[in-house]
Design an enzyme around this catalytic site. Sequence first.
Site, mmCIF file in Angstrom:
data_model
loop_
_atom_site.group_PDB
_atom_site.id
_atom_site.type_symbol
_atom_site.label_atom_id
_atom_site.label_comp_id
_atom_site.label_asym_id
_atom_site.label_seq_id
_atom_site.Cartn_x
_atom_site.Cartn_y
_atom_site.Cartn_z
ATOM 1 N N SER A 35 0.807 -1.220 0.000
ATOM 2 C CA SER A 35 0.000 0.000 0.000
ATOM 3 C C SER A 35 0.837 1.266 0.000
ATOM 4 O O SER A 35 0.458 2.267 -0.625
ATOM 5 C CB SER A 35 -0.938 0.006 1.213
ATOM 6 O OG SER A 35 -1.773 -1.119 1.197
ATOM 7 N N HIS B 151 0.779 4.575 4.453
ATOM 8 C CA HIS B 151 0.048 5.235 3.376
ATOM 9 C C HIS B 151 0.480 6.692 3.219
ATOM 10 O O HIS B 151 0.724 7.159 2.088
ATOM 11 C CB HIS B 151 -1.454 5.161 3.657
ATOM 12 C CG HIS B 151 -2.011 3.778 3.546
ATOM 13 N ND1 HIS B 151 -3.373 3.502 3.583
ATOM 14 C CD2 HIS B 151 -1.406 2.563 3.388
ATOM 15 C CE1 HIS B 151 -3.569 2.207 3.466
ATOM 16 N NE2 HIS B 151 -2.391 1.614 3.356
#
Length: 294
Positions: A199, A245
């Site tokens: 991610s 993230h």
Amino acid sequence: MNQEAGSTPQAQNLPGCYRHPDRETGIRCTRCERPICPECMVSASVGFQCPECVRDGGGSGPAPAAARPRTIAGGTVTADPRLFTKILIGINIAVFIAIQVNASLAADLSLIGAWPPAPFQATEGVADGQYYRLVTSMFAHQEIWHIGFNMMSLWWLGGPLEAALGRARYLAVYFVSGLAGSALAYLLASPATQTLGASGAIFGLFGATAVLMRKLNYDLRPIIALLVINLIFTFSWSGISWQAHIGGLAAGLITGYGMVHAPRKRRALVQYGTCALVLLVVVGMTLVRTAQLT
């Protein structure tokens, strides 16, 4: 030869350049004898040669790379613009299958700051010298939904970005973003937290894609809306590493800006210099956190 009175010889049209058929030319490559226009002529010791003959070897003048088409970031246009995206997806799937076969492999590859936690003496983790976890965690997934969502995002974002940047620059953005996400998770998360997944790198692709679309004056609303939805999931669902993230997104924005806005004359220096600066920040965060935990 006899000729009837009042007749004229048939006019001969010049051939068109083999790369630009609409341009008539009387010059031919001295090696392959194909017609070439002034734009395609490369000076040779005798006459002119076409770009393909220069690329194959022989002749003088500009380097072969000068005749190759380039992407907006200066990368080489390739026959398969999604090749490295396919390879990255293949690596992620291969590691996922390996983890399904041997579940303990996830603990060996995931990002762990220090284990066991204090007051015990850590025997594994990044703080114990296992810095490879910053990289291996980028390719490790345990749940099918996790790898499925990440690989779909990688295909949708990575393919067009690889085509726009070129392979080397695309990989630089991907790995720098992934490492930045890993480093921020290592710095801010609990040292005993296990983090894994692509991610961070994918959020970096989000950032770089937004910069590229802004450069090309495309409508940013679709990518912004998709990014906002992902950020909502990031901060509303438990068990998601928001640090990875955000770290990946920030690195993607910075490296993406360096890739598409670098001046032509110093393009490679600015592009890879930007990546190097972000990597220095990654190293700094890693060393600070390691000092805190040891």
